[in-house]
Scaffold this motif. Structure first.
Motif, mmCIF file in Angstrom:
data_model
loop_
_atom_site.group_PDB
_atom_site.id
_atom_site.type_symbol
_atom_site.label_atom_id
_atom_site.label_comp_id
_atom_site.label_asym_id
_atom_site.label_seq_id
_atom_site.Cartn_x
_atom_site.Cartn_y
_atom_site.Cartn_z
ATOM 1 N N GLU A 94 0.835 -1.206 0.000
ATOM 2 C CA GLU A 94 0.000 0.000 0.000
ATOM 3 C C GLU A 94 0.871 1.258 0.000
ATOM 4 O O GLU A 94 0.495 2.275 -0.583
ATOM 5 C CB GLU A 94 -0.936 -0.007 1.206
ATOM 6 C CG GLU A 94 -1.942 1.139 1.186
ATOM 7 C CD GLU A 94 -2.937 1.076 2.332
ATOM 8 O OE1 GLU A 94 -3.796 1.974 2.412
ATOM 9 O OE2 GLU A 94 -2.854 0.149 3.165
ATOM 10 N N PRO A 129 -2.230 -4.429 2.091
ATOM 11 C CA PRO A 129 -2.578 -3.323 2.988
ATOM 12 C C PRO A 129 -1.485 -3.062 4.024
ATOM 13 O O PRO A 129 -0.789 -3.992 4.463
ATOM 14 C CB PRO A 129 -3.872 -3.806 3.655
ATOM 15 C CG PRO A 129 -4.461 -4.784 2.684
ATOM 16 C CD PRO A 129 -3.263 -5.477 2.091
ATOM 17 N N VAL A 182 -4.968 -7.885 -1.085
ATOM 18 C CA VAL A 182 -6.355 -7.807 -1.548
ATOM 19 C C VAL A 182 -6.355 -7.590 -3.056
ATOM 20 O O VAL A 182 -5.416 -7.028 -3.617
ATOM 21 C CB VAL A 182 -7.138 -6.680 -0.830
ATOM 22 C CG1 VAL A 182 -7.233 -6.971 0.653
ATOM 23 C CG2 VAL A 182 -6.505 -5.309 -1.081
ATOM 24 N N TYR A 183 -7.443 -8.034 -3.685
ATOM 25 C CA TYR A 183 -7.530 -8.023 -5.145
ATOM 26 C C TYR A 183 -8.890 -7.460 -5.567
ATOM 27 O O TYR A 183 -9.774 -7.237 -4.743
ATOM 28 C CB TYR A 183 -7.340 -9.440 -5.696
ATOM 29 C CG TYR A 183 -5.968 -10.011 -5.411
ATOM 30 C CD1 TYR A 183 -4.945 -9.876 -6.332
ATOM 31 C CD2 TYR A 183 -5.703 -10.650 -4.206
ATOM 32 C CE1 TYR A 183 -3.675 -10.381 -6.072
ATOM 33 C CE2 TYR A 183 -4.433 -11.154 -3.930
ATOM 34 C CZ TYR A 183 -3.423 -11.015 -4.873
ATOM 35 O OH TYR A 183 -2.167 -11.498 -4.607
ATOM 36 N N ASP A 185 -12.107 -5.549 -6.415
ATOM 37 C CA ASP A 185 -12.720 -4.323 -5.906
ATOM 38 C C ASP A 185 -12.022 -3.798 -4.659
ATOM 39 O O ASP A 185 -11.927 -2.582 -4.456
ATOM 40 C CB ASP A 185 -14.205 -4.555 -5.609
ATOM 41 C CG ASP A 185 -15.034 -4.723 -6.873
ATOM 42 O OD1 ASP A 185 -14.553 -4.332 -7.961
ATOM 43 O OD2 ASP A 185 -16.161 -5.236 -6.768
ATOM 44 N N ASP A 186 -11.526 -4.704 -3.811
ATOM 45 C CA ASP A 186 -10.840 -4.260 -2.604
ATOM 46 C C ASP A 186 -9.533 -3.548 -2.950
ATOM 47 O O ASP A 186 -9.162 -2.548 -2.318
ATOM 48 C CB ASP A 186 -10.560 -5.440 -1.675
ATOM 49 C CG ASP A 186 -11.826 -6.000 -1.048
ATOM 50 O OD1 ASP A 186 -12.813 -5.242 -0.919
ATOM 51 O OD2 ASP A 186 -11.840 -7.191 -0.692
ATOM 52 N N LYS A 188 -8.972 -2.016 -5.844
ATOM 53 C CA LYS A 188 -9.381 -0.754 -6.473
ATOM 54 C C LYS A 188 -9.727 0.299 -5.424
ATOM 55 O O LYS A 188 -9.439 1.487 -5.607
ATOM 56 C CB LYS A 188 -10.594 -0.990 -7.378
ATOM 57 C CG LYS A 188 -10.313 -1.790 -8.635
ATOM 58 C CD LYS A 188 -11.609 -1.984 -9.420
ATOM 59 C CE LYS A 188 -11.427 -2.882 -10.598
ATOM 60 N NZ LYS A 188 -12.716 -3.116 -11.315
ATOM 61 N N LEU A 189 -10.336 -0.135 -4.338
ATOM 62 C CA LEU A 189 -10.705 0.798 -3.276
ATOM 63 C C LEU A 189 -9.460 1.449 -2.675
ATOM 64 O O LEU A 189 -9.426 2.667 -2.460
ATOM 65 C CB LEU A 189 -11.508 0.082 -2.199
ATOM 66 C CG LEU A 189 -11.925 0.933 -0.995
ATOM 67 C CD1 LEU A 189 -12.787 2.113 -1.426
ATOM 68 C CD2 LEU A 189 -12.662 0.083 0.033
ATOM 69 N N LEU A 190 -8.438 0.648 -2.404
ATOM 70 C CA LEU A 190 -7.216 1.209 -1.842
ATOM 71 C C LEU A 190 -6.540 2.168 -2.818
ATOM 72 O O LEU A 190 -6.030 3.223 -2.415
ATOM 73 C CB LEU A 190 -6.250 0.093 -1.448
ATOM 74 C CG LEU A 190 -6.660 -0.771 -0.256
ATOM 75 C CD1 LEU A 190 -5.609 -1.852 -0.002
ATOM 76 C CD2 LEU A 190 -6.848 0.080 0.992
#
Length: 202
Positions: A94, A129, A182-183, A185-186, A188-190
């Motif tokens: 991240e 993350p 994470v992959y 949508d998760d 993309k959110l980050l």
């Protein structure tokens, strides 16, 4: 076997030749993995982001200045993402979304590109993350090519590893990192949250 070569030796003629070597390596390797905890994977870098990185390399190491040629080669290597013949598993820390490379405008363009390219069939892109718990100790980033070579970019030297037992440990480490990432949508959110930050949003 492990080999190391000082960057000033590898970059004695500038950045273009070594980027050309990487182009060949990526074209020859059908399946590659990469973990980059603090910066964007070179094969997903925008031209602006890559220019900042290679400019820093040239100035830090004092090697010949051929940044435009080196950047052009880095952009050329990105063709492997679209030719339908290669597969990539990449995990970015991240922190890579927040490490300031070139300022807000460059970072916005870079993160926008990640959001576009994350859907590529050739690419499985994960984000680790900052608070994720992993089953491996913290480690520097590395690249693996076809399971036969692992490479590191250290401050003063590049390191290549080909010993099967060492490569097996790299596979094990990458799999542990991947499980914590994470992959979809998760991810993309980050990326979107970081883009909001670089866009000046709250």
């Amino acid at each position: 076997m492990t080999t190391s070569t000082p960057w000033q030796q590898r970059l004695a003629t500038g950045t273009e030749d070594i980027q050309d070597e990487v182009v060949t390596l990526y074209r020859q390797s059908r399946s590659s993995r990469a973990f980059l905890p603090t910066m964007i994977w070179g094969t997903l870098q925008t031209e602006e982001y890559a220019t900042v990185i290679l400019r820093q390399v040239v100035e830090f190491l004092g090697v010949p200045d051929d940044v435009p040629a080196g950047v052009a080669k880095r952009m050329e290597r990105q063709g492997v993402l679209y030719d339908g013949e290669h597969e990539y598993e990449v995990v970015l820390g991240e922190q890579a979304l927040y490490t300031n490379v070139g300022g807000a405008k460059v970072m916005r363009g870079q993160l926008e590109r990640l959001l576009r390219e994350i859907e590529l069939p050739s690419l499985k892109l994960g984000i680790l993350p900052a608070t994720a718990e992993t089953d491996v100790i913290p480690m520097p980033g590395f690249n693996m090519y076809d399971g036969t070579l692992a490479s590191y970019e250290l401050v003063s030297t590049g390191v290549d590893i080909t010993d099967p037992a060492e490569l097996a440990l790299h596979v094990k480490a990458f799999e542990a990192i991947s499980r914590a990432a994470v992959y979809g949508d998760d991810a993309k959110l980050l990326i979107s949250e970081a883009l909001t930050r670089w866009s000046g949003g709250s």
